[in-house]
Enzyme design. Structure first.
Site, PDB file in Angstrom:
ATOM      1  N   ARG A  84       0.835  -1.198   0.000  1.00 49.29           N
ATOM      2  CA  ARG A  84       0.000   0.000   0.000  1.00 49.29           C
ATOM      3  C   ARG A  84       0.869   1.247   0.000  1.00 49.29           C
ATOM      4  O   ARG A  84       1.788   1.390   0.793  1.00 49.29           O
ATOM      5  CB  ARG A  84      -0.911   0.006   1.236  1.00 49.29           C
ATOM      6  CG  ARG A  84      -1.641   1.314   1.522  1.00 49.29           C
ATOM      7  CD  ARG A  84      -2.901   1.464   0.689  1.00 49.29           C
ATOM      8  NE  ARG A  84      -3.505   2.765   0.847  1.00 49.29           N
ATOM      9  CZ  ARG A  84      -4.575   3.017   1.579  1.00 49.29           C
ATOM     10  NH1 ARG A  84      -5.173   2.048   2.229  1.00 49.29           N
ATOM     11  NH2 ARG A  84      -5.063   4.230   1.639  1.00 49.29           N
ATOM     12  N   ASP A  96      -6.924  -1.631   0.829  1.00 49.28           N
ATOM     13  CA  ASP A  96      -7.467  -0.674   1.785  1.00 49.28           C
ATOM     14  C   ASP A  96      -8.274  -1.454   2.802  1.00 49.28           C
ATOM     15  O   ASP A  96      -9.186  -2.204   2.429  1.00 49.28           O
ATOM     16  CB  ASP A  96      -8.358   0.341   1.053  1.00 49.28           C
ATOM     17  CG  ASP A  96      -8.841   1.454   1.951  1.00 49.28           C
ATOM     18  OD1 ASP A  96      -8.128   1.818   2.901  1.00 49.28           O
ATOM     19  OD2 ASP A  96      -9.940   1.979   1.688  1.00 49.28           O
ATOM     20  N   ASP A  98     -10.454  -0.816   6.247  1.00 50.11           N
ATOM     21  CA  ASP A  98     -11.061   0.203   7.102  1.00 50.11           C
ATOM     22  C   ASP A  98     -11.763  -0.451   8.278  1.00 50.11           C
ATOM     23  O   ASP A  98     -12.594  -1.355   8.099  1.00 50.11           O
ATOM     24  CB  ASP A  98     -12.090   1.022   6.318  1.00 50.11           C
ATOM     25  CG  ASP A  98     -11.466   1.924   5.280  1.00 50.11           C
ATOM     26  OD1 ASP A  98     -10.346   2.413   5.513  1.00 50.11           O
ATOM     27  OD2 ASP A  98     -12.106   2.156   4.234  1.00 50.11           O
TER      28      ASP A  98
END
Length: 167
Positions: A84, A96, A98
């Site tokens: 990343r 990603d 979250d």
């Protein structure tokens, strides 16, 4: 004590599906954590800059004894291990992760906000969340199923059914 945590997964660079498989397997290996559910795999157009590939998305449910901030650090380490690089806001990414929800907690610190502030507006988060937690309730009492984002639009495509991450 173990707490439920929901993690949003997304990728649109390299081999997105393989990146998400890697992420799910890495989360299953976190200390003091157990992977309990993984949603179907979805495809969606990017939010923000449109000069990037479509995303592949999912949501995972963990039971964890890690604190929210420690869990965030572990998730960021998984992102970093996947290559990343943060070049621009809402830009393309290899991975990603979250932290969407953690127990019934509301957290507002410099580096962590739970519930994730944008999740209620994103079908690519709410729809997979409902796959694995149809009765999900946000800390403010709102039922996830009642959110407008809970209605999948034509841009949200099911790419794979449950079990896609198991090899």
């Amino acid at each position: 004590m173990m707490y439920p945590a929901f993690i949003g997964l997304g990728a649109n660079l390299g081999q997105p599906r393989e990146q998400l498989v890697y992420a799910v397997q890495a989360m299953a290996s976190l200390p003091d954590t157990r992977l309990t559910h993984v949603s179907r795999l979805y495809g969606s157009p990017p939010i923000g800059p449109q000069d990037q590939p479509d995303y592949v998305n999912a949501v995972a449910r963990l039971e964890t004894a890690l604190t929210p901030h420690r869990l965030l650090a572990e998730l960021q380490a998984i992102e970093n291990d996947a290559g990343r690089v943060r070049e621009r806001h809402w830009g393309p990414r290899t991975l990603d992760l979250d932290l969407l929800l953690y127990a019934d907690d509301e957290i507002r610190t410099v580096n962590l906000t739970v519930p994730h502030p944008e999740m209620v507006h994103r079908a690519f988060v709410i729809v997979p969340l409902l796959d694995i937690a149809s009765d999900a309730v946000l800390p403010n009492g709102a039922k996830a199923a009642s959110l407008q984002a809970a209605t999948p639009g034509p841009d949200l495509l099911v790419l794979a059914e449950s079990g896609w991450w198991q090899t």
